[in-house]
Design a protein around this motif. Structure first.
Motif, PDB file in Angstrom:
ATOM      1  N   GLN A 164       0.840  -1.185   0.000  1.00 23.96           N
ATOM      2  CA  GLN A 164       0.000   0.000   0.000  1.00 23.96           C
ATOM      3  C   GLN A 164       0.880   1.242   0.000  1.00 23.96           C
ATOM      4  O   GLN A 164       1.935   1.269   0.641  1.00 23.96           O
ATOM      5  CB  GLN A 164      -0.908   0.037   1.240  1.00 23.96           C
ATOM      6  N   GLU A 165       0.443   2.249  -0.749  1.00 31.38           N
ATOM      7  CA  GLU A 165       1.143   3.537  -0.767  1.00 31.38           C
ATOM      8  C   GLU A 165       0.170   4.611  -0.316  1.00 31.38           C
ATOM      9  O   GLU A 165      -0.925   4.742  -0.854  1.00 31.38           O
ATOM     10  CB  GLU A 165       1.655   3.860  -2.161  1.00 31.38           C
ATOM     11  N   ARG A 166       0.565   5.366   0.705  1.00 34.23           N
ATOM     12  CA  ARG A 166      -0.299   6.400   1.245  1.00 34.23           C
ATOM     13  C   ARG A 166       0.402   7.750   1.094  1.00 34.23           C
ATOM     14  O   ARG A 166       1.538   7.917   1.523  1.00 34.23           O
ATOM     15  CB  ARG A 166      -0.598   6.125   2.714  1.00 34.23           C
ATOM     16  N   GLU A 167      -0.305   8.677   0.487  1.00 33.23           N
ATOM     17  CA  GLU A 167       0.275   9.997   0.219  1.00 33.23           C
ATOM     18  C   GLU A 167      -0.559  11.081   0.884  1.00 33.23           C
ATOM     19  O   GLU A 167      -1.788  11.025   0.887  1.00 33.23           O
ATOM     20  CB  GLU A 167       0.335  10.246  -1.292  1.00 33.23           C
ATOM     21  N   SER A 168       0.111  12.053   1.481  1.00 32.68           N
ATOM     22  CA  SER A 168      -0.562  13.213   2.050  1.00 32.68           C
ATOM     23  C   SER A 168       0.243  14.460   1.714  1.00 32.68           C
ATOM     24  O   SER A 168       1.450  14.391   1.484  1.00 32.68           O
ATOM     25  CB  SER A 168      -0.748  13.068   3.564  1.00 32.68           C
ATOM     26  N   LEU A 169      -0.444  15.599   1.687  1.00 33.09           N
ATOM     27  CA  LEU A 169       0.173  16.862   1.279  1.00 33.09           C
ATOM     28  C   LEU A 169      -0.095  17.933   2.328  1.00 33.09           C
ATOM     29  O   LEU A 169      -1.101  17.888   3.040  1.00 33.09           O
ATOM     30  CB  LEU A 169      -0.385  17.329  -0.063  1.00 33.09           C
ATOM     31  N   GLN A 170       0.800  18.896   2.402  1.00 34.96           N
ATOM     32  CA  GLN A 170       0.626  20.027   3.296  1.00 34.96           C
ATOM     33  C   GLN A 170       1.331  21.239   2.693  1.00 34.96           C
ATOM     34  O   GLN A 170       2.426  21.107   2.136  1.00 34.96           O
ATOM     35  CB  GLN A 170       1.191  19.711   4.679  1.00 34.96           C
ATOM     36  N   LEU A 171       0.701  22.398   2.815  1.00 37.80           N
ATOM     37  CA  LEU A 171       1.258  23.633   2.260  1.00 37.80           C
ATOM     38  C   LEU A 171       1.264  24.706   3.339  1.00 37.80           C
ATOM     39  O   LEU A 171       0.230  24.984   3.961  1.00 37.80           O
ATOM     40  CB  LEU A 171       0.441  24.106   1.055  1.00 37.80           C
ATOM     41  N   VAL A 172       2.434  25.305   3.588  1.00 35.09           N
ATOM     42  CA  VAL A 172       2.548  26.392   4.557  1.00 35.09           C
ATOM     43  C   VAL A 172       3.352  27.518   3.917  1.00 35.09           C
ATOM     44  O   VAL A 172       4.009  27.329   2.886  1.00 35.09           O
ATOM     45  CB  VAL A 172       3.242  25.929   5.865  1.00 35.09           C
ATOM     46  N   ARG A 173       3.281  28.676   4.523  1.00 32.35           N
ATOM     47  CA  ARG A 173       4.013  29.844   4.019  1.00 32.35           C
ATOM     48  C   ARG A 173       4.789  30.477   5.171  1.00 32.35           C
ATOM     49  O   ARG A 173       4.218  30.772   6.226  1.00 32.35           O
ATOM     50  CB  ARG A 173       3.054  30.851   3.401  1.00 32.35           C
ATOM     51  N   LEU A 174       6.083  30.665   4.939  1.00 34.64           N
ATOM     52  CA  LEU A 174       6.920  31.391   5.891  1.00 34.64           C
ATOM     53  C   LEU A 174       6.938  32.861   5.491  1.00 34.64           C
ATOM     54  O   LEU A 174       7.256  33.200   4.349  1.00 34.64           O
ATOM     55  CB  LEU A 174       8.350  30.850   5.879  1.00 34.64           C
ATOM     56  N   VAL A 175       6.584  33.727   6.421  1.00 35.98           N
ATOM     57  CA  VAL A 175       6.662  35.171   6.202  1.00 35.98           C
ATOM     58  C   VAL A 175       7.936  35.643   6.894  1.00 35.98           C
ATOM     59  O   VAL A 175       8.078  35.535   8.114  1.00 35.98           O
ATOM     60  CB  VAL A 175       5.424  35.889   6.760  1.00 35.98           C
ATOM     61  N   LEU A 176       8.882  36.159   6.095  1.00 30.49           N
ATOM     62  CA  LEU A 176      10.210  36.528   6.586  1.00 30.49           C
ATOM     63  C   LEU A 176      10.453  38.016   6.394  1.00 30.49           C
ATOM     64  O   LEU A 176       9.914  38.642   5.470  1.00 30.49           O
ATOM     65  CB  LEU A 176      11.297  35.749   5.834  1.00 30.49           C
ATOM     66  N   ASP A 177      11.270  38.571   7.261  1.00 31.14           N
ATOM     67  CA  ASP A 177      11.873  39.865   6.992  1.00 31.14           C
ATOM     68  C   ASP A 177      13.358  39.761   7.324  1.00 31.14           C
ATOM     69  O   ASP A 177      13.859  38.678   7.622  1.00 31.14           O
ATOM     70  CB  ASP A 177      11.171  41.003   7.755  1.00 31.14           C
ATOM     71  N   ARG A 178      14.057  40.868   7.273  1.00 29.44           N
ATOM     72  CA  ARG A 178      15.506  40.817   7.437  1.00 29.44           C
ATOM     73  C   ARG A 178      15.925  40.333   8.824  1.00 29.44           C
ATOM     74  O   ARG A 178      17.049  39.882   9.026  1.00 29.44           O
ATOM     75  CB  ARG A 178      16.104  42.195   7.176  1.00 29.44           C
ATOM     76  N   ASN A 179      15.011  40.394   9.779  1.00 31.34           N
ATOM     77  CA  ASN A 179      15.322  39.953  11.141  1.00 31.34           C
ATOM     78  C   ASN A 179      15.044  38.472  11.367  1.00 31.34           C
ATOM     79  O   ASN A 179      15.429  37.935  12.405  1.00 31.34           O
ATOM     80  CB  ASN A 179      14.521  40.782  12.151  1.00 31.34           C
ATOM     81  N   GLY A 180      14.358  37.830  10.429  1.00 33.73           N
ATOM     82  CA  GLY A 180      14.080  36.404  10.592  1.00 33.73           C
ATOM     83  C   GLY A 180      12.637  36.076  10.277  1.00 33.73           C
ATOM     84  O   GLY A 180      11.966  36.748   9.490  1.00 33.73           O
ATOM     85  N   ILE A 181      12.147  35.008  10.904  1.00 33.06           N
ATOM     86  CA  ILE A 181      10.786  34.523  10.659  1.00 33.06           C
ATOM     87  C   ILE A 181       9.797  35.360  11.462  1.00 33.06           C
ATOM     88  O   ILE A 181       9.909  35.475  12.679  1.00 33.06           O
ATOM     89  CB  ILE A 181      10.665  33.043  11.055  1.00 33.06           C
ATOM     90  N   LYS A 182       8.806  35.941  10.777  1.00 29.82           N
ATOM     91  CA  LYS A 182       7.771  36.699  11.468  1.00 29.82           C
ATOM     92  C   LYS A 182       6.622  35.793  11.903  1.00 29.82           C
ATOM     93  O   LYS A 182       6.127  35.885  13.014  1.00 29.82           O
ATOM     94  CB  LYS A 182       7.227  37.812  10.563  1.00 29.82           C
ATOM     95  N   ARG A 183       6.219  34.900  11.017  1.00 23.73           N
ATOM     96  CA  ARG A 183       5.118  33.989  11.334  1.00 23.73           C
ATOM     97  C   ARG A 183       5.062  32.888  10.285  1.00 23.73           C
ATOM     98  O   ARG A 183       5.710  32.966   9.233  1.00 23.73           O
ATOM     99  CB  ARG A 183       3.782  34.726  11.412  1.00 23.73           C
ATOM    100  N   MET A 184       4.267  31.882  10.576  1.00 22.95           N
ATOM    101  CA  MET A 184       4.034  30.779   9.650  1.00 22.95           C
ATOM    102  C   MET A 184       2.530  30.667   9.406  1.00 22.95           C
ATOM    103  O   MET A 184       1.744  30.593  10.359  1.00 22.95           O
ATOM    104  CB  MET A 184       4.584  29.468  10.216  1.00 22.95           C
ATOM    105  N   LEU A 185       2.141  30.667   8.139  1.00 23.12           N
ATOM    106  CA  LEU A 185       0.737  30.559   7.759  1.00 23.12           C
ATOM    107  C   LEU A 185       0.481  29.184   7.171  1.00 23.12           C
ATOM    108  O   LEU A 185       1.208  28.739   6.286  1.00 23.12           O
ATOM    109  CB  LEU A 185       0.370  31.636   6.729  1.00 23.12           C
ATOM    110  N   ARG A 186      -0.550  28.532   7.649  1.00 14.70           N
ATOM    111  CA  ARG A 186      -0.905  27.207   7.124  1.00 14.70           C
ATOM    112  C   ARG A 186      -1.944  27.409   6.025  1.00 14.70           C
ATOM    113  O   ARG A 186      -3.137  27.542   6.293  1.00 14.70           O
ATOM    114  CB  ARG A 186      -1.427  26.315   8.251  1.00 14.70           C
ATOM    115  N   LEU A 187      -1.454  27.430   4.771  1.00 18.81           N
ATOM    116  CA  LEU A 187      -2.342  27.691   3.643  1.00 18.81           C
ATOM    117  C   LEU A 187      -3.286  26.534   3.393  1.00 18.81           C
ATOM    118  O   LEU A 187      -4.422  26.719   2.982  1.00 18.81           O
ATOM    119  CB  LEU A 187      -1.517  27.960   2.381  1.00 18.81           C
ATOM    120  N   CYS A 188      -2.789  25.333   3.620  1.00 20.85           N
ATOM    121  CA  CYS A 188      -3.625  24.156   3.401  1.00 20.85           C
ATOM    122  C   CYS A 188      -3.222  23.120   4.428  1.00 20.85           C
ATOM    123  O   CYS A 188      -2.070  22.685   4.446  1.00 20.85           O
ATOM    124  CB  CYS A 188      -3.439  23.598   1.990  1.00 20.85           C
TER     125      CYS A 188
END
Length: 528
Positions: free
Chosen positions: A490-514
């Motif tokens: 059996q082959e089981r596949e799952s997907l996930q999509l997130v977005r890193l919002v960055l500025d020059r100081n580093g990571i501001k937040r993480m958004l879970r798009l899907c």
């Protein structure tokens, strides 16, 4: 077997692979993978593909961010999953670390390494139980807030059970520690180890009970809810007094910087959890095959040069003639270019089909190889984004446009883990899995960013005066994850999509798009 409208349905598939993605700090994000084979097959294969879609303005590509630099920004930890036990099971089961410690003391079979091992295991199990309790309090409080309900009898039951269980576990462990110290001639290192485990368990109570009280902030401050907060904080203060009475410096100071407190927590966590960590013996997976291919390239080039020399001799040219000399020089030039050209072709071929490096996952206690881990990084044109990932990204207009008109760099990081199921330890709850923690540093992505703040001109509509307002400059890097598990045909596949919002100081937040899509089983296609 479950039923729907009178029709029997197959039972839900077990979670063979779970993942959790979080921001660790301003410069790092963390992917936590839990490989949990079902035991239905001798071997379980996990493939984790991470696609990074990086704006071209960040100047990230194969030349500015080579493979060696990419791997240098990845910090990897592999360990056994912490055995799952409730506090009641820790107190009642004969197989719990606490019961094993007490049994060894009664029988007089005192092996000091085993005592330290079981003490550390108890602290790990204890921490896991309290972490699940604190997460449960958080979930119940969020559920009550969403429903607008201020009554939850189960919350009171959970808090009282945790409070009672914690006190009983600590009392029994400390009684055992006193007896072991008095009755057994333990080495100073063993006694110190037991004291450190005791301190870590005390700090664990403080950490998760404080978190539970903080999560209850939205609940009323009257009636049973104020009593629950008070009882939890009473346990925290009791443990704080215990550490003070034993001259331990792991006590929070409201006015200090608490450097010593943070240092001791970090050290104790590593000290107690090191029994779960596995070692990874790494080797270059591609180097051997590349050497074979490069030797083949050299052989082809030499064959060409030899053929040119033989052809020149057949032209009735003497060895001293100018024609023979020129033919040999041109032949050598062509030989050199053929060799280098074929080396590049074979190197690209190896990069496309072979993994960059391979590690053996070793149990440091038994010395057994539990499985293998292979890793690979591809850039730009060498990356073929799967249709399922492209469809997942096309749900956002910005992403849809950028894929066609705005340039971006695509980086694919693949990780394939194969576990030998027969060698994994087993517990009362079944087969024990492996936790894989991948921590990624994003500092290289910040180097070419603009200043994080701007001043925007703003016109007041009353008197049309011009002022300035703050404008924040950020960049967005999308991360698409594709998880594939192969077990029992059996082959089981799952997907996930997130977005890193960055500025020059580093990571501001993480958004879970899907959010992660549930795995869909399908038969594994044969190699034919």
């Amino acid at each position: 077997m479950t039923y729907s409208a009178g029709v029997p349905q197959a039972p839900a598939l077990p979670p063979l692979l779970q993942n959790r993605l979080d921001v660790h700090d301003r410069k790092q994000f963390e992917l936590k993978l839990e490989y949990q084979p079902s035991g239905a097959d001798d071997e379980t294969r996990y493939l984790v593909e991470t696609y990074l879609f990086v704006p071209a303005s960040l100047n990230i590509d194969a030349e500015t961010y080579p493979r060696a630099a990419f791997y240098a920004d990845i910090h990897n930890y592999v360990r056994f999953k912490t055995p799952v036990m409730t506090l009641a099971e820790v107190l009642s089961l004969d197989s719990s670390p606490l019961a094993r410690l007490e049994a060894r003391l009664l029988t007089g079979l005192v092996g000091e390494p085993e005592l330290v091992y079981q003490s550390k295991m108890l602290s790990c199990v204890f921490r896991g139980a309290l972490r699940r309790f604190a997460n449960g309090v958080d979930e119940r409080c969020e559920g009550m807030a969403r429903a607008g309900d201020v009554t939850c009898a189960q919350l009171e039951v959970d808090v009282r059970a945790a409070q009672d269980g914690v006190r009983r576990v600590l009392e029994r462990f400390r009684a055992w520690a006193r007896s072991a110290t008095l009755r057994c001639q333990l080495q100073e290192k063993t006694r110190a180890s037991i004291r450190l485990v005791d301190e870590y368990m005390s700090l664990t109570v403080e950490q998760f009970f404080r978190k539970a009280v903080a999560d209850m902030d939205s609940l009323p401050r009257t009636g049973v809810y104020i009593e629950l907060r008070k009882e939890l904080m009473d346990e925290v203060l009791r443990e704080e007094r215990y550490r003070k009475d034993n001259q331990l410096r792991s006590v929070i100071s409201p006015t200090g910087d608490n450097e010593e407190y943070i240092h001791r927590i970090g050290f104790l966590k590593k000290f107690c959890m090191n029994i779960l960590f596995l070692s990874a013996r790494r080797a270059s997976n591609r180097q051997g095959w590349e050497e074979v291919l490069f030797a083949l390239a050299a052989g082809v080039a030499m064959a060409f040069a030899t053929a040119v020399a033989l052809w020149a001799q057949k032209q009735d040219a003497t060895q001293a003639s100018l024609n023979f000399f020129l033919i040999m020089v041109v032949g050598y030039m062509m030989k050199d270019r053929i060799k280098e050209g074929m080396r590049r072709i074979f190197s690209q071929l190896a990069a496309r089909h072979l993994y960059d490096r391979k590690s053996r996952i070793m149990d440091p206690v038994t010395g057994r190889c539990l499985g293998t881990c292979e890793e690979k990084v591809d850039y730009g044109g060498a990356v073929k984004v799967p249709e399922s990932v492209a469809v997942l990204r096309s749900r956002d207009d910005f992403i849809t446009v950028s894929q066609g008109e705005l340039s971006e760099t695509v980086i694919r990081y693949q990780k394939q883990v194969v576990l030998d199921v027969e060698l994994l330890p087993r517990t009362e709850r079944g087969l024990s899995g492996i936790t894989d923690i991948i921590r990624v540093n994003v500092e290289r992505y910040l180097r070419d960013m603009d200043e994080p703040e701007y001043a925007l001109e703003y016109v007041d509509l009353e008197d049309f005066s011009v002022g300035r307002v703050r404008g924040a400059k950020s960049y967005q890097v999308d991360l698409a994850f594709r998880f594939i598990v192969e077990e029992s045909d059996q082959e089981r596949e799952s997907l996930q999509l997130v977005r890193l919002v960055l500025d020059r100081n580093g990571i501001k937040r993480m958004l879970r798009l899907c959010p992660e899509q549930p795995p869909q089983p399908e038969p594994i296609r044969s190699a034919a």
